[in-house]
Every structure is written in C-alpha cells, then in structure tokens.
Design an enzyme around this catalytic site. Structure first.
Site, PDB file in Angstrom:
ATOM      1  N   CYS A  43       0.798  -1.228   0.000  1.00 34.56           N
ATOM      2  CA  CYS A  43       0.000   0.000   0.000  1.00 34.56           C
ATOM      3  C   CYS A  43       0.829   1.276   0.000  1.00 34.56           C
ATOM      4  O   CYS A  43       0.313   2.356  -0.289  1.00 34.56           O
ATOM      5  CB  CYS A  43      -0.951  -0.016   1.185  1.00 34.56           C
ATOM      6  SG  CYS A  43      -2.003  -1.491   1.208  1.00 34.56           S
ATOM      7  N   HIS A  86      -3.672   6.488   1.066  1.00 27.54           N
ATOM      8  CA  HIS A  86      -4.011   5.125   0.664  1.00 27.54           C
ATOM      9  C   HIS A  86      -5.424   4.827   1.116  1.00 27.54           C
ATOM     10  O   HIS A  86      -5.792   5.064   2.278  1.00 27.54           O
ATOM     11  CB  HIS A  86      -3.031   4.141   1.285  1.00 27.54           C
ATOM     12  CG  HIS A  86      -3.522   2.729   1.291  1.00 27.54           C
ATOM     13  ND1 HIS A  86      -3.895   2.080   0.138  1.00 27.54           N
ATOM     14  CD2 HIS A  86      -3.749   1.857   2.321  1.00 27.54           C
ATOM     15  CE1 HIS A  86      -4.315   0.860   0.445  1.00 27.54           C
ATOM     16  NE2 HIS A  86      -4.241   0.711   1.755  1.00 27.54           N
ATOM     17  N   ASN A 135     -10.252  -1.420  -1.799  1.00 29.23           N
ATOM     18  CA  ASN A 135      -8.839  -1.195  -1.483  1.00 29.23           C
ATOM     19  C   ASN A 135      -8.004  -1.946  -2.512  1.00 29.23           C
ATOM     20  O   ASN A 135      -7.894  -3.167  -2.465  1.00 29.23           O
ATOM     21  CB  ASN A 135      -8.554  -1.697  -0.066  1.00 29.23           C
ATOM     22  CG  ASN A 135      -7.084  -1.568   0.336  1.00 29.23           C
ATOM     23  OD1 ASN A 135      -6.203  -1.428  -0.496  1.00 29.23           O
ATOM     24  ND2 ASN A 135      -6.832  -1.630   1.639  1.00 29.23           N
TER      25      ASN A 135
END
Length: 338
Positions: free
Chosen positions: A115, A261, A291
């Site tokens: 990430c 993120h 995500n």
C-alpha cells in the site's frame, strides 16, 4: 537543477464485479448495508482466474498511451510495483517491455511493496530523472490480492479489489514531485502476510483454522490482523504526515488536497480527524473499486483530476504491509496554468 513531474495517470479495472449484495448472499449474517456503512465500499473488481497482474498492468499502460497521447518509444524505464507477480522469475517488467512494444534500450524492474508502493515508486522514478538516467519513467502498479484470499474470508473479501495503474513521470508536466518521507518497520511482518508459496515455506499446509468470528486463518492465504494493522496506522500515519510536511517546509494549511491510501472509510475518517484535516481537503475514492493496494493513490489522483481538484500542493500518504510507509508532496501549481 533537474526536476521530476507526474505527467499523466490512467488505470484499469477488471470486468468482474463483486458487490456487497453478492457477499451478503454468501454470508447471510451480513447485510450489504452493514458492509457499505462500515468500510465505505459497495463493490470491488476481481481479476478473472486467468488474468494476472502483468495482464492488468499492460492494459493500464495501453490506456495511458491512448488517453494521453504518449509515445511509448520515448519510455526510458519501466517500474512495476506488485506483490502478485506472474513468475518468481523473470521480472514482470521485462515481460511488459516486450508486450508493450517499448524500445529495448529501456530499463525495467519489479519492486515488491504493497500500500506504500506508489509513493515509493514515485521516489524511485524521481531519482532516475534527477540522476539523468531517464526522462520518461513508466510507473506501473498492479495487484491481484483476490487470488490470495480464502473463499470464506468475508472480512478481507469486502475490503480488497484488484486493479492496475500507469503513471508517466517525466522531466516536465503539471505535477512537480517535491520532497518525500519514507519509513519501514519490519517487526510487523507477521500481521499482514502470505506465509507459504515462496522459499521460506515453499509447500502449502492445506490447514485452515477458524477464529471466534468464523474467519479462516491459514498460512496458505492472506492473513491480516485488523487490530494490529489499525494500531500501526494510528501510530505511524500522523507522524508520516507531519514528517512529509516538514520535509517540504509546509504546514497543513498549505496543502490543497490530501490523498491517502484508500484502506477503508472507517480508518480514513479516524485518521483525518486525528490529524485534523478539513473534510473538504480530504479525498476519498473507493466506493466502487475497494482497497486496490498500491493502485489506490493513483486511482484517486486520476479521479481527483477529473473533478478539477488537482491544484496547489497535494500530499500523498501510503502505508501498510511491511510495515512500510511513504509520503510525498506534488505541486500542481496555479490551476489556471494547468
């Protein structure tokens, strides 16, 4: 003095859509509304069985070339961020050089980060430009975390989506890449991990245990300790934002937009309030994509551009598996000049 810029961003999403209604049909104890309200995600894209990270990265790159009129023969270097490569070897970036028809006078490498990977990729790309090694760097992010998830892992299946992005970093463009803050804490390794399949533990165990919430725990699939990851983010992200501001001699009020993120909505809102970022300066885009690991920030950047929100100084913040974190400031200047 040389400078480096984000010139253009595009992204690719797989065709398969997994909705909250689909998940609720598999797990009747959950409702679509409960999932959506808790994590801020209503659907996510899932790569097909035969679709790999390199396949998606190729499609993202082709979109970049087409949408922004970029000459592929001017690419000097390919950087691919992925934790789901097609092979242990060769390097997927090398495969993509051939598949994309890019000159063989181009450097290419993969790097394994999650990430935080997009910010790290910007740092690598800026270094190549500043050192005079390349003028046009193709930064690709591509992840198929869905292939690491146990079919009964309802928690992680609600969160993660598959995607790829392509960014051109050049010696000119609308978004100047300014200073970075990067960090690592490998003591958190066990809290977000796929244990088997590589050389430390090459053989799958085929063992599955179940936690008190009915979630599967297996070394053969992605394991994430939600509590530990949340505590990590709570401890590291505010410091990351502070350090990134300090590296750029800026204050929160100097930032036009914060692009973090896109972990999940609950985490993002908690961090926003803790850092005291005004809601109107905090960009969230995950409702229809989930995500997407290293692709969340570039996807959000491109969506912010479409909404004419990229002006002034933008602070990027990536954080996650590793543990690893990175922040950067991108200066888009006066919107009238873009």
């Amino acid at each position: 003095m040389k400078k480096a810029f984000i010139k253009a961003v595009s992204y690719y999403l797989p065709e398969n859509i997994l909705t909250n209604e689909d998940i609720a049909a598999e797990f009747p104890e959950w409702t679509a509304e409960k999932v959506g309200s808790k994590i801020g995600i209503h659907s996510r894209r899932v790569a097909s069985e035969q679709e790999t990270a390199a396949d998606m990265a190729q499609k993202a790159a082709e979109k970049l070339f087409a949408e922004h009129g970029i000459d592929r023969q001017k690419i000097d270097f390919i950087l691919l961020c992925t934790q789901s490569p097609d092979y242990f070897l060769p390097t997927s970036a090398c495969i993509l050089q051939d598949r994309l028809g890019i000159s063989n006078q181009c450097g290419a490498l993969d790097f394994n980060l999650g990430c935080s990977g997009y910010v790290y990729g910007l740092a690598l790309a800026k270094g190549l430009v500043m050192a005079g090694i390349g003028k046009n760097i193709l930064l690709l992010t591509a992840e198929t975390y869905s292939k690491y998830l146990h079919p009964k892992d309802k928690g992680n299946r609600t969160i993660f989506g598959d995607a790829a992005s392509a960014t051109l970093i050049s010696d000119h463009g609308p978004g100047e890449i300014l200073g970075f803050s990067l960090g690592t804490d490998g003591s958190g390794t066990e809290n977000l991990i796929v244990k088997t399949g590589a050389h430390r533990n090459p053989n799958k165990t085929s063992v599955v245990e179940w936690d008190e919430y009915g979630n599967p725990i297996s070394s053969d699939f992605l394991y994430m300790s939600g509590t530990e990851i949340f505590n990590f983010m709570l401890g590291s992200v505010p410091k990351l934002v502070q350090n990134t501001l300090m590296e750029n001699s800026l204050k929160i009020d100097d930032i036009s937009l914060f692009v973090f993120h896109q972990a999940n909505k609950y985490v993002l809102e908690f961090l926003r309030k803790k850092i005291r970022i005004p809601q109107e300066k905090f960009f969230i885009f995950m409702e229809q994509v989930g995500n997407t690991v290293s692709s969340t920030i570039p996807i959000a950047l491109e969506e912010a551009r479409k909404m004419s929100l990229l002006s002034g100084k933008i602070l990027l913040s990536g954080f996650g598996v590793g543990y690893s974190w990175g922040g950067a400031v991108i200066d888009y200047g006066d919107p009238e000049k873009n």
